[in-house]
Design a protein around this motif. Structure first.
Motif, PDB file in Angstrom:
ATOM      1  N   HIS A 170      -4.205   8.876   5.013  1.00 45.22           N
ATOM      2  CA  HIS A 170      -4.440   7.474   4.608  1.00 45.22           C
ATOM      3  C   HIS A 170      -5.937   7.202   4.513  1.00 45.22           C
ATOM      4  O   HIS A 170      -6.371   6.382   3.708  1.00 45.22           O
ATOM      5  N   GLN A 171      -6.701   7.920   5.355  1.00 44.72           N
ATOM      6  CA  GLN A 171      -8.143   7.664   5.384  1.00 44.72           C
ATOM      7  C   GLN A 171      -8.894   8.381   4.263  1.00 44.72           C
ATOM      8  O   GLN A 171      -9.763   7.813   3.622  1.00 44.72           O
ATOM      9  N   ASP A 172      -8.532   9.675   4.025  1.00 43.99           N
ATOM     10  CA  ASP A 172      -9.330  10.481   3.096  1.00 43.99           C
ATOM     11  C   ASP A 172      -9.190   9.987   1.661  1.00 43.99           C
ATOM     12  O   ASP A 172      -8.123  10.079   1.063  1.00 43.99           O
ATOM     13  N   GLY A 174      -9.141   7.121   0.414  1.00 48.18           N
ATOM     14  CA  GLY A 174      -7.933   6.390   0.569  1.00 48.18           C
ATOM     15  C   GLY A 174      -7.768   4.962   0.265  1.00 48.18           C
ATOM     16  O   GLY A 174      -7.533   4.603  -0.851  1.00 48.18           O
ATOM     17  N   ASP A 175      -7.854   4.130   1.251  1.00 47.51           N
ATOM     18  CA  ASP A 175      -7.291   2.809   1.230  1.00 47.51           C
ATOM     19  C   ASP A 175      -5.782   2.885   1.053  1.00 47.51           C
ATOM     20  O   ASP A 175      -5.196   2.160   0.264  1.00 47.51           O
ATOM     21  N   LEU A 176      -5.183   3.819   1.728  1.00 48.03           N
ATOM     22  CA  LEU A 176      -3.725   3.932   1.699  1.00 48.03           C
ATOM     23  C   LEU A 176      -3.192   3.373   3.011  1.00 48.03           C
ATOM     24  O   LEU A 176      -3.920   3.340   3.991  1.00 48.03           O
ATOM     25  N   PRO A 177      -1.962   2.984   3.105  1.00 46.15           N
ATOM     26  CA  PRO A 177      -0.966   3.051   2.041  1.00 46.15           C
ATOM     27  C   PRO A 177      -1.137   1.969   0.965  1.00 46.15           C
ATOM     28  O   PRO A 177      -1.768   0.947   1.222  1.00 46.15           O
ATOM     29  N   ILE A 178      -0.559   2.223  -0.188  1.00 46.76           N
ATOM     30  CA  ILE A 178      -0.510   1.205  -1.244  1.00 46.76           C
ATOM     31  C   ILE A 178       0.365   0.047  -0.757  1.00 46.76           C
ATOM     32  O   ILE A 178       1.157   0.226   0.182  1.00 46.76           O
ATOM     33  N   PRO A 179       0.241  -1.122  -1.366  1.00 46.11           N
ATOM     34  CA  PRO A 179       1.071  -2.251  -0.932  1.00 46.11           C
ATOM     35  C   PRO A 179       2.566  -1.930  -1.035  1.00 46.11           C
ATOM     36  O   PRO A 179       2.978  -1.158  -1.903  1.00 46.11           O
ATOM     37  N   GLY A 180       3.325  -2.499  -0.120  1.00 47.73           N
ATOM     38  CA  GLY A 180       4.777  -2.318  -0.167  1.00 47.73           C
ATOM     39  C   GLY A 180       5.263  -1.068   0.533  1.00 47.73           C
ATOM     40  O   GLY A 180       6.375  -0.607   0.262  1.00 47.73           O
ATOM     41  N   ILE A 181       4.416  -0.508   1.392  1.00 47.01           N
ATOM     42  CA  ILE A 181       4.847   0.648   2.199  1.00 47.01           C
ATOM     43  C   ILE A 181       4.585   0.320   3.667  1.00 47.01           C
ATOM     44  O   ILE A 181       3.488  -0.120   4.022  1.00 47.01           O
ATOM     45  N   GLU A 182       5.586   0.516   4.499  1.00 52.06           N
ATOM     46  CA  GLU A 182       5.446   0.277   5.944  1.00 52.06           C
ATOM     47  C   GLU A 182       5.920   1.525   6.685  1.00 52.06           C
ATOM     48  O   GLU A 182       6.591   2.381   6.106  1.00 52.06           O
ATOM     49  N   HIS A 183       5.567   1.605   7.949  1.00 51.10           N
ATOM     50  CA  HIS A 183       5.957   2.780   8.748  1.00 51.10           C
ATOM     51  C   HIS A 183       6.559   2.367  10.089  1.00 51.10           C
ATOM     52  O   HIS A 183       6.162   1.353  10.656  1.00 51.10           O
ATOM     53  N   VAL A 184       7.468   3.199  10.555  1.00 50.44           N
ATOM     54  CA  VAL A 184       7.955   3.053  11.934  1.00 50.44           C
ATOM     55  C   VAL A 184       7.692   4.359  12.682  1.00 50.44           C
ATOM     56  O   VAL A 184       7.427   5.391  12.064  1.00 50.44           O
ATOM     57  N   GLN A 185       7.811   4.298  13.991  1.00 48.76           N
ATOM     58  CA  GLN A 185       7.501   5.472  14.805  1.00 48.76           C
ATOM     59  C   GLN A 185       8.546   6.575  14.593  1.00 48.76           C
ATOM     60  O   GLN A 185       9.686   6.321  14.260  1.00 48.76           O
ATOM     61  N   GLN A 186       8.119   7.820  14.780  1.00 46.77           N
ATOM     62  CA  GLN A 186       8.992   8.976  14.564  1.00 46.77           C
ATOM     63  C   GLN A 186       9.946   9.176  15.756  1.00 46.77           C
ATOM     64  O   GLN A 186       9.620   8.822  16.885  1.00 46.77           O
TER      65      GLN A 186
END
Ligand code: PLP
Length: 451
Positions: A170-172, A174-186
């Motif tokens: 996300h850093q390299d 980047g400016d990621l993630p793009i809008p409309g993407i979310e994450h939960v824990q593994q």
């Protein structure tokens, strides 16, 4: 005729002109790249004549093993007949028709359609657009958000890297993630489960998804996406309670369920697809790698009938690649999938080599002081390097110790990979029991040196 170059020359030219993926160029150029020149079965040879055991099937992809002349002959015949034509604008060709028919046969019921790409990343990007298109055509345009997981890997394109949960990606650049993407824990019980049993933790991890859907609003959530087993994240195998509960939650909130099968697909777990191993039913699943065993680049998105019907209702889906369904790649994939089926390779992983590998893997690695959580399914396995086995304490500076261990293996001509401090392996599916013994004997020797 190209002149034969020495290893030194090849290394120098490589350093001068080649930027490698996921590589620190400075340190690579100090060492020089290892030049791989030949493959046969589970073995590789380098330009200095060393024979290497490939415990990673390339990048988890050479399921059928190296050196299959039948595949190169199929490629040549197809190149002679029709090296290229596209599948845009109402054209098709026999190779892609045969492959689509075959894939519908080996896929679980309810998956009669595939969409072709050239890689796992393109499959993931295709899926992202397809999921959003599905909800658009259904009249629920606001359902746009896809939920992935931290530490998941879904490729290197902007979409795939966004959906993946590798913070460094996300850093390299980047400016990621793009809008409309979310994450939960593994769902990593060993690292995050605390005092819970694996089964309790599986339900708790699924609950994180439910909480996230409620936080975003179910009317805005398009899909949840996960690898049945997180591969590049370190072979994280969820507890048995996880996927069925995730499926229940997705149904409850009318959220599409997507399996990223780029690693797990085509026999890695002993089933054709990883979701069959965990007993859940995705609406879409993405593939690449094992589809052609890496002999040529090709990927496919398997589209469930419900989603395919909605896409058809929407008219044009303005998405595709010049090489979607490339004839040579399709012909090779077809020969590869037929061989996986007709030679009983996946069956053998399920009943013979998979169980044998898992039993031996545990026997060999569990005894080491700094090895915790020895695990695996089919022919995908890992162990975690830990500071303290009794307390499950991990090493600080994740990844440092893993690289040291990986380099010892590499020096001894055994390729395994370090994903953080998880040492992982996924050899060609054609590995024999004797080859498993040889590989693990060498691995044990490397671990003695490591400890
Ligand atoms: N999805 C998963 C689960 C993967 O493991 C990978 C690659 O390792 C990808 C997607 C990206 O595939 P590719 O490197 O072919 O673009």
């Amino acid at each position: 005729m190209q002149k034969q170059r020495s290893t030194r020359e090849l290394r120098e030219l490589d350093a001068a002109h080649h930027l490698h993926p996921f590589t620190d160029t400075t340190s690579l150029n100090q060492q020089g790249a290892r030049v791989i020149t030949k493959g046969e079965g589970i073995y590789l040879w380098d330009s200095e004549g060393n024979k290497i055991i490939d415990g990673m099937a390339g990048l988890w992809c050479v399921n059928i093993g190296y050196g299959r002349k039948d595949l190169s002959e199929v490629a040549k015949r197809q190149m002679d007949d029709l090296a290229y034509y596209n599948t845009f604008f109402k054209t098709t060709h026999p190779a892609v028709v045969e492959l689509s028919h075959l894939l519908a046969e080996v896929a679980p019921a309810g998956f009669s359609h595939v969409f072709y790409t050239n890689s796992g990343s393109e499959s993931v990007d295709t899926m992202i657009r397809m999921v959003r298109r599905y909800w658009e055509v259904k009249g629920q345009k606001q359902k746009k958000t896809l939920i992935g997981r931290w530490n998941g890997y879904h490729g290197s394109t902007i979409g795939g890297a966004s959906l993946g949960g590798m913070a460094y990606m996300h850093q390299d650049g980047g400016d990621l993630p793009i809008p409309g993407i979310e994450h939960v824990q593994q769902p990593w019980w060993y690292g995050l489960g605390g005092d819970m049993t694996p089964e309790e933790f599986g339900l708790a991890a699924a609950k994180w998804l439910e909480d996230k859907i409620l936080e975003i609003g179910p009317d805005k959530v398009a899909a949840f996406v996960g690898e049945p087993i997180q591969g590049a994240g370190g072979v994280i195998i969820p507890p048995s309670t996880y996927w069925p509960e995730v499926e229940r939650i997705c149904h409850k909130y009318d959220v599409l369920l997507v399996a990223d099968e780029v690693i797990c697909g085509f026999g890695r777990t002993g089933e054709w697809f990883g979701h069959q191993c965990f007993g859940f039913h995705p609406d879409i699943f993405t593939t690449a790698k094992g589809l052609s065993s890496g002999y040529l680049p090709i990927g496919a998105v398997f589209v469930g009938d419900k989603v395919a019907a909605m896409l058809a209702e929407g008219g044009d889906f303005n998405h595709g690649f010049t090489y979607s369904g490339h004839p040579v790649a399709a012909a090779v994939a077809c020969a590869n999938v037929r061989a996986l089926r007709d030679e009983g390779i996946i069956e053998r992983v399920k009943h013979e080599t998979g169980p044998y590998m898992q039993q031996r893997w545990r026997e060999v690695f569990s005894r080491f002081e700094h090895v915790g959580d020895v695990r695996g399914v089919g022919l995908i396995q890992a162990f975690t390097l830990v500071k303290n086995k009794a307390t499950r304490e991990l090493f600080p500076n994740t990844g440092e110790i893993g690289l040291i261990c990986r380099d010892i293996f590499f020096r001894h001509d055994l390729i395994m990979r370090a994903c953080g401090d998880h040492m992982v392996s996924a050899p060609p599916l054609v590995i024999s029991k004797q080859e498993i013994d040889d590989m693990l004997a060498l691995a044990a020797q490397c671990m003695e040196e490591f400890e």
